[in-house]
Enzyme design. Structure first.
Site, PDB file in Angstrom:
ATOM      1  N   ASP B 392       0.862  -1.154   0.000  1.00  0.00           N
ATOM      2  CA  ASP B 392       0.000   0.000   0.000  1.00  0.00           C
ATOM      3  C   ASP B 392       0.911   1.221   0.000  1.00  0.00           C
ATOM      4  OD1 ASP B 392      -2.272   1.576   0.382  1.00  0.00           O
ATOM      5  OD2 ASP B 392      -1.898   1.632   2.533  1.00  0.00           O
ATOM      6  N   THR B 394      -0.102   4.895   1.131  1.00  0.00           N
ATOM      7  CA  THR B 394      -0.296   5.813   2.237  1.00  0.00           C
ATOM      8  C   THR B 394      -0.153   5.095   3.561  1.00  0.00           C
ATOM      9  OG1 THR B 394      -1.955   6.718   0.796  1.00  0.00           O
ATOM     10  CG2 THR B 394      -1.766   7.688   2.977  1.00  0.00           C
ATOM     11  N   GLU B 496      -2.153  21.046   1.027  1.00  0.00           N
ATOM     12  CA  GLU B 496      -2.556  22.394   1.384  1.00  0.00           C
ATOM     13  C   GLU B 496      -2.313  22.641   2.852  1.00  0.00           C
ATOM     14  OE1 GLU B 496      -6.526  23.282   0.074  1.00  0.00           O
ATOM     15  OE2 GLU B 496      -5.504  24.440  -1.470  1.00  0.00           O
ATOM     16  N   THR B 674      -2.464   1.297  -4.626  1.00  0.00           N
ATOM     17  CA  THR B 674      -2.939   2.360  -3.753  1.00  0.00           C
ATOM     18  C   THR B 674      -4.290   2.868  -4.206  1.00  0.00           C
ATOM     19  OG1 THR B 674      -2.490   4.579  -2.975  1.00  0.00           O
ATOM     20  CG2 THR B 674      -1.577   3.996  -5.103  1.00  0.00           C
ATOM     21  N   GLY B 675      -5.032   3.350  -3.258  1.00  0.00           N
ATOM     22  CA  GLY B 675      -6.324   3.938  -3.577  1.00  0.00           C
ATOM     23  C   GLY B 675      -6.157   5.390  -3.984  1.00  0.00           C
ATOM     24  N   ASP B 676      -4.952   5.872  -3.845  1.00  0.00           N
ATOM     25  CA  ASP B 676      -4.687   7.274  -4.124  1.00  0.00           C
ATOM     26  C   ASP B 676      -4.640   7.519  -5.626  1.00  0.00           C
ATOM     27  OD1 ASP B 676      -4.287   9.754  -3.155  1.00  0.00           O
ATOM     28  OD2 ASP B 676      -2.726   9.106  -1.758  1.00  0.00           O
ATOM     29  N   ARG B 789      -5.790   4.214  -7.617  1.00  0.00           N
ATOM     30  CA  ARG B 789      -7.250   4.283  -7.570  1.00  0.00           C
ATOM     31  C   ARG B 789      -7.878   2.900  -7.567  1.00  0.00           C
ATOM     32  NH1 ARG B 789      -9.383   8.034  -5.918  1.00  0.00           N
ATOM     33  NH2 ARG B 789      -8.721  10.148  -6.308  1.00  0.00           N
ATOM     34  N   ASN B 818      -8.520  -0.707   4.067  1.00  0.00           N
ATOM     35  CA  ASN B 818      -8.654  -1.017   2.650  1.00  0.00           C
ATOM     36  C   ASN B 818      -7.625  -2.035   2.182  1.00  0.00           C
ATOM     37  OD1 ASN B 818      -6.643   0.823   3.142  1.00  0.00           O
ATOM     38  ND2 ASN B 818      -6.791   1.764   1.136  1.00  0.00           N
ATOM     39  N   ASP B 819      -6.696  -2.356   3.039  1.00  0.00           N
ATOM     40  CA  ASP B 819      -5.680  -3.334   2.655  1.00  0.00           C
ATOM     41  C   ASP B 819      -6.015  -4.730   3.148  1.00  0.00           C
ATOM     42  OD1 ASP B 819      -4.127  -1.246   1.585  1.00  0.00           O
ATOM     43  OD2 ASP B 819      -3.438  -0.748   3.594  1.00  0.00           O
TER      44      ASP B 819
END
EC number: 7.6.2.1
Lengths: 384, 1101
Positions: B392, B394, B496, B674-676, B789, B818-819
Site C-alpha cells: 500500500d 499511504t 494544502e 494504492t487507492g490514491d 485508484r 482497505n488493505d
C-alpha cells in the site's frame, strides 16, 4: 531468565495446536510471551518507565555463541589421516584376534539322521534316541573353552513367537499369570502352563556330553559346567522361582509345557539349585536370538586335570540325546566348541569392516591432499 | 420469496422506512454480524471434524484403529494414541479460545448502541437489533452502524462529512448530502417518524463507490446515488448529528461484503510436505506389499513346516491371508517414516522463529513502543521465499505526513543548509531546526532547518512576505479554533495543510474565513481580506486562484498550481526568474518533492469588475457553462508575476528507499497498490526510486473501456517486444502467450527497465479473464508496477492473479482497512501497526511499525526460517527413513513377521527423546550466515525464491541417504552379530542386544549427521552502499496531491459548509451561484470530473 524459559516451555506446548489454525484464528490470541508482555504493559501503564522493548539477551536476539568451523583443507586433512590410522589399526587388531580364536563346529542333524527321522513324527515323543559322534581336534584349544549348540533356520525372532512369553510369570510373582502366552497359555482343562508361551515350549532339550580320548582305549568325560552361562541380570533379576519351601509345591497348580518331557522343577536332576525358572539352560533359551541362525552357550569346560589349560588336541566324541526336532522345518543343529579372545568369538566381519573403513578414509584423505596440493598451486581459487 | 432462496434471488432490494412489517416480508439480514465458528453444542463435532480433515490426523487415527486389531498390531496402541490425543486436545483448546474471543468481539460490536427511531421515539438500541428500514440517528465521531441513506443532518442543505479511512484508506473527509426533500425533515422526530419513503435499489454488493437506487415518496421518485449513502465503517466527522435510513444491514453491508473471505493460509513447504507425506505413504504401501508377498512366500515355504515351534493361529494358516495381515502390521511398524512428531516439531520450530521475530530489538519501534509481532506462527519459512511484495502507499511507504520542505522565493532557494565550507549537510534528527518561539501561533510539530528564510522574513523582504501571504490566502483549508485560540486546520488535501501550516509558522497565520472574507494574522497584525472570487482547482486547470482585496483596497490575484501550466501564464518580464525557478523546481523534483509554482497578479478595480461581470454572465448561462467559466478564468489568470515555488515532501517512512533497493537486489518485485490518485502514486514511485528517469518506458494504462485497455496493452507490448517482428498479428500473439505459460522465456528476451502504471478503472478490465494474461505478462516484465485508484477488492484480485498464474509467493503489506482483503489473500499479510486503525494488523500475519522492518523480516528472519526449516525437514525425513527402514531389512531375517527391530519404547521415544534436541536446536538456532551478511548480500535470499533447499529432488536425496544409512545400520551389526560370542563366552547375539546395538548406533549416527548438513557458502556480490542520492537530472512533477478530483472552492465561497452562525448577512460577491442550484452543480461537476480525470492521461506534468 526464568521468565524467558517459561516462555520457551510454554512454547513447547502450544505448537501442537498451532498447526491447523488459520491466521484469522490467531488474531485474538494472546501474543507469544503474552505473560511477560502484559506484565510489562501493566508496569508501563503504571509508571511509564519500562519500555516494551524486548530484553537484550543473547538468546532472544539470536546472538548465542556459535561454532562456525571453517573447514579448510589444512584443518580437515589431518583429521582424516588420524581417523584412517585408528580404523586401520583397530581392524588389524580385530582380525588378528579373531584369527587366534580356535573354533570347531560339528553339525549332527545329518549324522544322527535316524534320530532326526524319529523326531519328525510326534508320536515318538517319549522314545529315547541317542547319537554319538567322534571328531578330532587338531590343535590345542587353550584357555577357556565353551560349548555351544547352534541352530540353523530357527526363527526365534518370529513376531508371534517372540511375544509369546510372560515376564511376570518368569519373575515368579504370579505363577498363574499366562497373559500374552497364546497359544501356550493353558492346557485344555484350564490349568495354566508354567512356564507358558511358545518360547518356553520350544526349549532346546538335547543333552550333549563331551568325551576325550587321550588314547584309543581311554575315555574321559570332559567336565562341563552349567553354571555361569547366563547373563548375570537374567539369572538374578529377570528370572525368579516362586517362593515356597520346595519347588514342586511352588509350581503346584500349573502344568508343564506340552513339548517338555519333565516339569520345570525337574530340569536338572543333578543340581537342585539349577531348577525351576532359574535353570541356566532355560534362561539361555529364553534370551531369544536376533537372527535365524544362532548359537547359544551350552556348557563351559571345567578347567581341571587335563583340561586345566583348555582342551588338548586329540580325539573326542559327543554323546547326544537327540530330542529336539529340526528337520521338520529344514533346520539343522550342531555343537560348537570355541575359545574366546578379548574381541569375543571367531568373527572377522568387524575387523574387515574397520580395515575397509580405514582404507577408504585414507584413500579419501590422499585424494583430497592431491586435489589440495594441485589447487594450491593455482592459488586463485582459494584466496577468497 | 422463500427465505432459503432469498440470497440467491435478491435482484432488487425494496426497503420502506419506518415499516418493519413491510420489510420483514423480504427477510433481509439484520445488523448482527457473525465471525465466530462454533457454539457450545457444535464445538466438539465441528472441531473434531475439522481436525480430522488434516491428512495427518486422519492418518494417525487410521493407524490407531489398525493397532487396536490384535491380529495385526505389531506395535502397542500407546505409541500412537498418546501423541494423537495430545495434539487433538491442545488444538481444540486453542480453537475454543480463539472462538471465544471472536464471540466476544462479535458481541462487543453487536451490542454497540445507536439511537433508533421506533414508534415515533428515539430509543437506544443495540446494533444487532437494527433492521433495514429503520431510521437511526448518528452523532459526531460515531461509527456508522449500517449502510444508510442520508436523510438529514445538522449541517445546512443536509450535508455531512464522513471519514472513510476504514473502507478505502483515504483520510481526507468526504461530503455526503441528503436529498433536498429529506433534508427538510431536519431533526424533527415526528416528521421523521412519519417518513415512509420506499427505497428500491440494487441488491447487496461489494462496490464501495457505486450505488444506484430510487426513493419513492409522496408520489415522487428521486434517484439515489452513492453521494447520498453513508456506509458502515465510516466515521461521522464535523457534523453534530445526522439521520439516516438503514438500507443494508449486517452481512449485507458493503463493508462486510468487501471483507474477503479469510482463507486458511499454509506455506508452500506445508503443501509440499503434504504431497511428500502422500508419496511416503505410497512408498510405505509398496514396502508393505513387498514384505507381505515375502511373508506369503515364507509362510508357504518355511513357516508351514514350522508349526511345532513357531506357532501360528488357525486363522493365519493360509499364507495369503497371513500376507494380508502382515501388510497391515508393516504399515503400522513403518509408519514412523511420517511420525506425528514431524508435525509437532515443525510447529515448535515455527513457534521458536515467531518468538525470535517478537523479540527482535531491531524490529522494535521505540517511538511508538511497538514490537514486531508474528501473529501467525505457521508461515515463517515462507518469509524466505517471497517473490512479490504488494504494498500500500499511504501510511505504509509514506508516513502520510506532508511537510513543507523547501521553497524558492524570487530566485533563491531556501530549505537546504550548508556547512562553513559550503557543503550540503544531510538533515537528520540532530540538525537544529528553526526556532519558531517568537510566534505564539506556530505549530510545534513544524520543522524547518534553513535559518536564512526566517531572517528574510524578519528583514521584511516584500517578496518573501508576499509568498507566505499567498500561501495563507490561496487555499481551501477550514480553520477550527479549539480552546484557547489553538488553531486546528481541517484540510481536504494534506498538501494544502502543509503549505498553510508553513505560512502559519513563518508568521502568516490563517485565522478564519467567511464566504467573503479571509482573516490572517500577518506578523502579528490581523488583516482581513475581502474574498472577491475563488477560481477553483480541477484536474484540467491544475491550479487554483483567489482574488482578494486587502484593507487598502488593492485587488490581487493569487495563484498556485502546476509549474508547466503556470509558467505559460506569466508576464513576459518574468523570463529570467522563470528559468531560475525552473531550475530549482527540477532540483526539487529530483529529490522526489512535490512542487507547486506560485504567482500573483495585481488587478485594478475596473478590470476586475468588468471581468467579474463576464464571469457572472458565464455562470448564469445555460449552455456551455463550464467552458465559458473556464474561459473567464483563463482570461484573468494571465500576465502573472512569479513569486516562487514550494516543495512539499510526501514524507516517506525512514529507510523506505534502502529497503526497496535491498529487496530489489534480493530479486523481490514490489508492486504498489494504492487507492490514491495516479499523480500522487507516481510521485511516490519516483521518490522511493521505484520509478526513475533512466527507465526505458513508463506505460500508463488508463483506458475507459476494455477495448482501450487492450489497445494500450498492445502498444506496451509492441514497445516491449519491438524487436520481435510479426508480433502484431493475433496468431503470434497467442503463441507468445503460450510461451508465457510454458515458462518465463518472454521475460528473458526483454531487456531494459520498464514500469507500468495502471489505474483502477483500467485494472477492472485488465483483471477480466480475457485480458488478465496480457496484464500479467506486461506487469511481470516491468520492473515497477503501480496500481492507483484501486478498490480494496481489486487489490485482492491483483494479488490473487499473481498468486494463481505466477505460482509465486506473495506478500502484501498495508496499514489500513482497505488493505485487509489484500493482506488476507496474499500468502503472507503484513500489517503496519502502531497507527490508529488496527484492522489491517488484526487481519495480518505479521505486524510491525515501519516499512523498513520488512527488510529484516524477509532477509534475516525469513531467510533463516526457510533455511532452518528446509534443513530440518531434510534431516527429519533422513532420520526417520534411517530409523524405520531397518525394519524392512530385518523383515528378511525374521520371516517377514513384522517383528520390530527396536524395543517398543525406543520407537515411541525415538523422535521425542532420543533425537529431538539436536534437530530442534538446529531448526531453531542454526545460522548459516550471520544476520549482517544476509542483509549485506541480498542475493543470498535467492535459494528460497527458487525453492532450492527443499524440493522433490532434495527430498529424494534425503530419502536415498536415509535408505543407505538404514542399510548400513542393519547389515553391519548383522555381520558383527553373526556367529559371535561375548568375551566371556556368553551368548550375545540375542534379540535385545541386537536391538540395542542398532538403536544406539542409530542415535549416534543421526545425531552426528546433524552437523554434516551442508552449509550454504554463497559468495554474493556485495551490495553497493545505497545512500539516498538526489538525482539532479530527474524530471519535475508538480501538482496538487488532492485525493479528490476537484477543489472545494465552491463549497467555501458558497458558505454551505459553514455554520449558520458564521454566515454574514451580506458581502461583495455574496453568492456566485444560486444557492439551490449549487448542490446539483456539485453533483454534476463531480461526475464530469471523474470522467475528465480518467481521460486525463498526462503522466509527466
Amino acid at each position: 531468565m526464568a521468565c524467558l524459559f517459561r516462555g520457551v516451555v510454554l512454547g513447547g506446548l502450544v505448537p501442537f495446536a498451532a498447526g491447523p489454525l488459520s491466521p484469522q484464528n490467531s488474531k485474538f490470541l494472546p501474543k507469544p510471551m503474552s505473560h511477560q508482555e502484559s506484565q510489562e504493559m501493566k508496569s508501563n501503564n503504571c509508571q511509564g518507565l519500562p519500555s516494551r522493548m524486548p530484553d537484550n539477551t543473547a538468546f532472544q536476539q539470536q546472538q548465542l555463541p556459535a561454532w562456525r568451523p571453517s573447514l579448510t583443507a589444512r584443518a580437515v586433512l589431518p583429521g582424516f589421516f588420524t581417523t584412517g590410522v585408528f580404523f586401520l589399526s583397530m581392524g588389524i587388531l580385530l582380525i588378528l584376534s579373531a584369527k587366534s580364536v580356535k573354533e570347531i563346529e560339528i553339525t549332527y542333524t545329518d549324522i544322527c539322521s535316524n534320530c532326526s527321522k524319529l523326531r519328525e513324527n510326534a508320536s515318538n515323543f517319549y522314545k529315547e534316541c541317542t547319537c554319538s559322534i567322534s571328531f578330532f581336534i587338531p590343535e590345542k584349544m587353550p584357555g577357556n573353552v565353551y560349548m555351544y549348540y547352534k541352530l540353523y533356520n530357527f526363527y526365534q525372532n518370529y513376531r508371534r513367537y517372540i511375544i509369546s512369553r510372560n515376564n511376570r510369570q518368569l519373575l515368579g510373582e504370579d505363577i498363574t499369570n499366562v497373559e500374552n502366552c497364546a497359544p501356550f497359555q493353558r492346557v485344555s482343562n484350564d490349568i495354566p502352563i508354567a512356564p507358558c508361551g511358545a518360547i518356553a515350549n520350544s526349549m532346546f532339550n538335547d543333552t550333549i556330553l563331551l568325551s576325550y580320548y587321550p588314547n584309543s582305549s581311554t575315555r574321559i568325560n570332559v567336565p562341563l559346567l552349567s553354571s555361569d552361562i547366563t547373563w548375570w541380570t537374567d539369572k538374578h533379576v529377570k528370572f525368579q522361582n516362586p517362593k515356597s519351601s520346595n519347588l514342586a509345591s511352588a509350581f503346584a497348580g500349573t502344568v508343564k509345557p506340552p513339548y517338555w518331557r519333565k516339569p520345570v522343577y525337574q530340569l536338572d536332576q543333578g543340581n537342585p539349585e539349577n531348577n525351576g525358572f532359574l535353570n541356566s539352560d532355560f534362561i539361555v533359551w529364553m534370551r531369544v536370538a536376533a537372527l535365524p541362525t544362532f548359537k547359544k552357550l551350552y556348557r563351559r569346560i571345567h578347567r581341571i586335570q587335563q583340561f586345566a589349560d583348555g582342551l588338548p588336541a586329540g580325539n573326542y566324541s559327543l554323546d547326544i540325546s537327540y530330542n529336539f526336532p529340526v528337520t521338520l522345518f529344514k533346520g539343522e543343529k550342531g555343537v560348537v566348541l570355541s575359545t574366546v579372545m578379548w574381541s569375543g568369538g571367531k568373527n572377522f566381519f568387524l575387523g574387515i569392516a574397520y580395515t575397509t573403513t580405514g582404507a577408504v578414509t585414507w584413500l579419501a584423505a590422499f585424494s583430497m591432499t592431491a586435489v589440495h596440493l594441485k589447487l594450491k598451486k593455482k592459488k586463485a581459487f582459494f584466496q577468497c | 420469496m422463500f427465505c432459503g432462496e432469498k440470497k440467491l434471488l435478491e435482484t432488487e432490494r425494496r426497503v420502506k422506512a419506518n415499516d418493519r412489517e413491510f420489510n420483514e416480508k423480504f427477510q433481509y439480514a439484520n445488523n448482527r454480524i457473525h465471525t465466530s465458528k462454533y457454539n457450545v453444542l457444535t464445538f466438539l463435532p465441528i472441531n473434531l471434524f475439522e481436525q480430522f480433515q488434516r491428512v495427518a490426523n486422519a492418518y494417525f487415527l487410521f493407524l490407531l484403529i489398525l493397532q487396536l486389531i490384535p491380529e495385526i498390531s505389531s506395535l502397542s496402541w500407546f505409541t500412537t494414541i498418546v501423541p494423537l490425543v495430545l495434539v487433538l486436545t491442545i488444538t481444540a483448546v486453542k480453537d475454543a479460545t480463539d472462538d471465544f474471543f471472536r464471540h466476544k468481539s462479535d458481541n462487543q460490536v453487536n451490542n454497540r448502541l445507536s439511537e433508533v427511531l421506533i414508534n415515533g421515539r428515539l430509543q437506544s438500541e443495540k446494533w444487532m437489533n437494527v433492521k433495514a428500514g429503520d431510521i437511526i440517528k448518528l452523532e459526531n465521531n460515531q461509527f456508522v452502524a449500517a449502510d444508510l441513506l442520508l436523510l438529514s443532518s445538522s449541517e445546512p442543505h443536509g450535508l455531512c462529512y464522513i471519514e472513510t479511512a476504514e473502507l478505502d484508506g483515504e483520510t481526507n473527509l468526504k461530503v455526503r448530502h441528503a436529498l433536498p426533500v429529506t433534508s427538510e425533515l431536519g431533526a424533527d422526530i415526528s416528521r421523521l417518524a412519519k417518513f415512509d419513503g420506499v427505497v428500491a435499489c440494487e441488491p447487496p454488493n461489494n462496490k464501495l463507490d457505486k450505488f444506484t437506487g430510487e426513493l419513492s415518496w409522496k408520489d415522487n421518485k428521486y434517484p439515489l446515488s452513492n453521494e447520498k449513502i453513508i456506509l458502515r465503517g465510516c466515521v461521522l466527522r464535523n457534523t453534530s448529528w445526522c439521520f439516516g435510513m438503514v438500507i443494508f444491514a449486517g452481512p449485507d453491508t458493503k463493508l462486510m461484503q468487501n471483507s474477503g473471505r479469510t482463507k486458511f493460509k499454509r506455506t508452500s513447504i506445508d503443501r509440499l510436505m503434504n504431497t511428500l507425506v502422500l508419496w511416503i505413504f505410497g512408498f510405505l504401501v509398496c514396502m508393505g506389499i513387498i514384505l507381505a508377498i515375502g511373508n506369503s512366500i515364507w509362510e508357504h515355504q518355511v513357516g508351514d513346516y514350522f508349526q511345532a515351534f513357531l506357532f501360528r493361529d488357525e486363522v493365519v494358516k493360509n499364507p495369503i491371508f497371513s500376507g494380508f495381515l502382515t501388510f497391515w502390521s508393516y504399515v503400522i511398524i513403518l509408519n514412523t517414516v511420517v511420525p506425528i512428531s514431524l508435525y509437532v516439531s515443525v510447529e515448535v520450530i515455527r513457534l521458536g522463529h515467531s518468538h525470535f521475530i517478537n523479540w527482535d530489538r531491531k524490529m522494535y519501534y521505540s517511538k511508538k513502543e511497538t514490537l514486531a509481532e508474528a501473529r501467525t506462527t505457521t508461515l515463517n519459512e515462507e518469509l524466505g521465499q517471497i517473490e512479490y511484495v504488494f504494498s500500500d502507499k499511504t501510511g505504509t511507504l509514506t508516513q502520510n505526513i506532508m511537510t513543507f520542505n523547501k521553497c524558492s522565493i524570487n530566485g533563491r532557494t531556501y530549505g537546504e543548509i550548508y556547512d562553513n565550507l559550503g557543503r550540503k549537510i544531510e538533515i537528520n534528527e540532530k540538525t537544529k531546526s528553526v526556532d519558531f518561539s517568537f510566534n505564539p501561533q506556530a505549530d510545534s510539530r513544524f520543522r524547518f532547518y534553513d535559518h536564512s528564510l526566517i531572517e528574510s522574513i524578519k528583514l521584511g523582504d516584500p517578496k518573501v512576505h508576499e509568498f507566505f501571504r499567498l500561501l495563507a490566502l490561496c487555499h481551501t483549508v477550514m480553520p477550527e479554533e479549539k480552546n484557547e485560540g489553538k488553531l486546528i486546520y481541517q484540510v481536504q488535501s494534506p498538501d494544502e495543510g502543509a503549505l498553510v501550516t508553513a505560512a502559519r509558522n513563518f508568521g502568516f497565520v490563517f485565522k478564519s474565513r467567511t464566504p467573503e472574507t479571509i482573516t490572517i494574522e500577518e506578523m502579528g497584525k490581523v488583516v482581513t481580506y475581502q474574498l472577491l472570487a475563488f477560481l477553483d482547482f480541477n484536474n484540467i486547470r491544475k491550479r487554483m486562484s483567489v482574488i482578494v482585496q486587502n484593507p487598502e483596497g488593492q485587488i490581487k490575484l493569487y495563484c498556485k498550481g502546476a509549474d508547466t501550466i503556470l509558467f505559460e501564464k506569466l508576464h513576459p518580464s518574468n523570463e529570467e526568474l522563470m528559468t531560475l525557478t525552473s531550475d530549482h523546481l527540477s532540483e526539487f523534483g529530483g529529490e522526489g518533492l512535490r512542487t507547486l509554482a506560485i504567482a500573483y497578479r495585481d488587478l485594478n478595480e475596473e478590470y476586475f469588475t468588468e471581468w467579474f461581470k463576464l464571469l457572472e454572465e458565464a455562470s448564469r448561462g445555460l449552455d456551455m457553462r463550464d467552458e465559458r467559466i473556464a474561459a473567464a478564468y483563463e482570461e484573468i489568470e494571465r500576465d502573472m508575476m512569479l513569486l516562487g515555488a514550494t516543495a512539499i515532501e510526501d514524507k516517506l517512512q525512514d529507510g523506505v528507499i534502502e529497503t526497496i533497493a535491498s529487496l530489489s537486489l534480493a530479486n523481490i518485485k514490489i508492486w504498489v497498490l494504492t487507492g490514491d490518485k495516479q499523480e500522487t502514486a507516481m510521485n511516490i514511485g519516483y521518490s522511493c526510486n521505484m520509478l526513475t528517469d533512466d527507465m526505458n518506458e513508463v506505460f500508463v494504462i488508463s483506458g475507459q473501456t476494455a477495448a482501450d485497455v487492450w489497445e494500450e496493452f498492445k502498444k506496451a507490448k509492441e514497445i516491449l517486444f519491438e524487436r520481435s517482428t510479426g508480433f502484431t498479428n493475433g496468431y503470434a500473439f497467442c503463441e507468445k502467450l503460450q510461451e508465457l505459460k510454458l515458462g518465463s522465456t518472454v521475460e528473458e528476451t526483454v531487456t531494459g527497465d520498464y514500469a507500468l502504471i495502471i489505474n483502477g478503472h483500467s485494472l477492472g478490465y485488465a483483471l477480466e479473464a480475457n485480458l488478465q494474461n496480457e496484464f500479467l505478462e506486461i506487469a511481470c516484465i516491468c520492473k515497477t508496477v503501480i496500481c492507483c485508484r484501486v478498490t480494496p477488492l481489486q487489490k485482492a484480485q491483483v494479488v490473487e492473479l499473481v498468486k494463481m498464474h505466477r505460482k509465486a509467493v506473495t506478500l502484501a503489506i498495508g496499514d489500513g482497512a482497505n488493505d485487509i482483503s489484500m493482506i488476507k489473500s496474499a500468502h503472507i499479510g503484513v500489517g503496519i501497526s502502531g497507527q490508529e486503525g488496527m484492522q489491517a494488523v488484526l487481519a495480518s500475519d505479521y505486524s510491525f511499525a515501519q516499512f523498513r522492518y520488512l527488510q529484516r523480516l524477509l532477509l534475516v528472519h525469513g531467510r533463516w526460517s526457510y533455511f532452518r526449516m528446509c534443513k530440518f525437514l531434510c534431516y527429519f525425513f533422513y532420520k526417520n527413513f534411517a530409523f524405520t527402514l531397518v525394519h524392512f531389512w530385518f523383515g528378511f531375517f525374521c520371516g517377514f513377521s513384522a517383528q520390530t527391530v527396536y524395543d517398543q519404547w525406543f520407537i515411541t521415544l525415538f523422535n521425542i527423546v532420543y533425537t529431538s534436541l539436536p534437530v530442534l536446536a538446529m531448526g531453531i538456532f542454526d545460522q548459516d550466515v550471520s544476520e549482517q551478511n544476509s542483509l549485506d548480500y541480498p542475493n543470498l535470499y535467492g535459494p528460497g525464491q527458487l525453492n532450492l533447499l527443499f524440493n522433490k529432488r532434495k527430498f529424494f536425496i534425503c530419502i536415498a541417504h536415509g535408505v543407505y544409512t538404514s542399510f548400513a545400520l542393519f547389515f553391519i551389526p548383522y555381520g558383527v552379530f553373526y556367529n559371535v560370542a561375548g568375551e566371556d563366552g556368553k551368548h550375545i547375539t540375542d534379540y535385545q542386544s541386537f536391538a540395542v546395538t542398532i538403536a544406539t548406533s542409530l542415535v549416534i549416527v543421526v545425531s552426528v549427521q546433524v552437523r554434516q548438513l551442508q552449509r550454504a557458502q554463497d559468495k554474493a556480490t556485495p551490495l553497493k552502499s545505497h545512500k539516498r542520492q538526489p538525482r539532479r537530472t530527474s524530471s519535475r512533477r508538480s501538482g496538487y496531491a488532492f485525493a479528490h478530483q476537484e477543489g472545494y472552492g465552491e463549497l467555501i465561497t458558497s458558505g454551505k459548509n459553514m455554520r449558520v452562525k458564521n454566515l454574514p448577512t451580506s458581502g461583495l460577491g455574496k453568492t456566485m451561484y444560486n444557492s439551490t442550484s449549487w448542490i446539483e452543480n456539485l453533483c454534476k461537476k463531480t461526475t464530469d470530473t471523474v470522467n475528465s480525470f480518467s481521460l486525463d492521461r498526462t503522466v509527466k506534468l
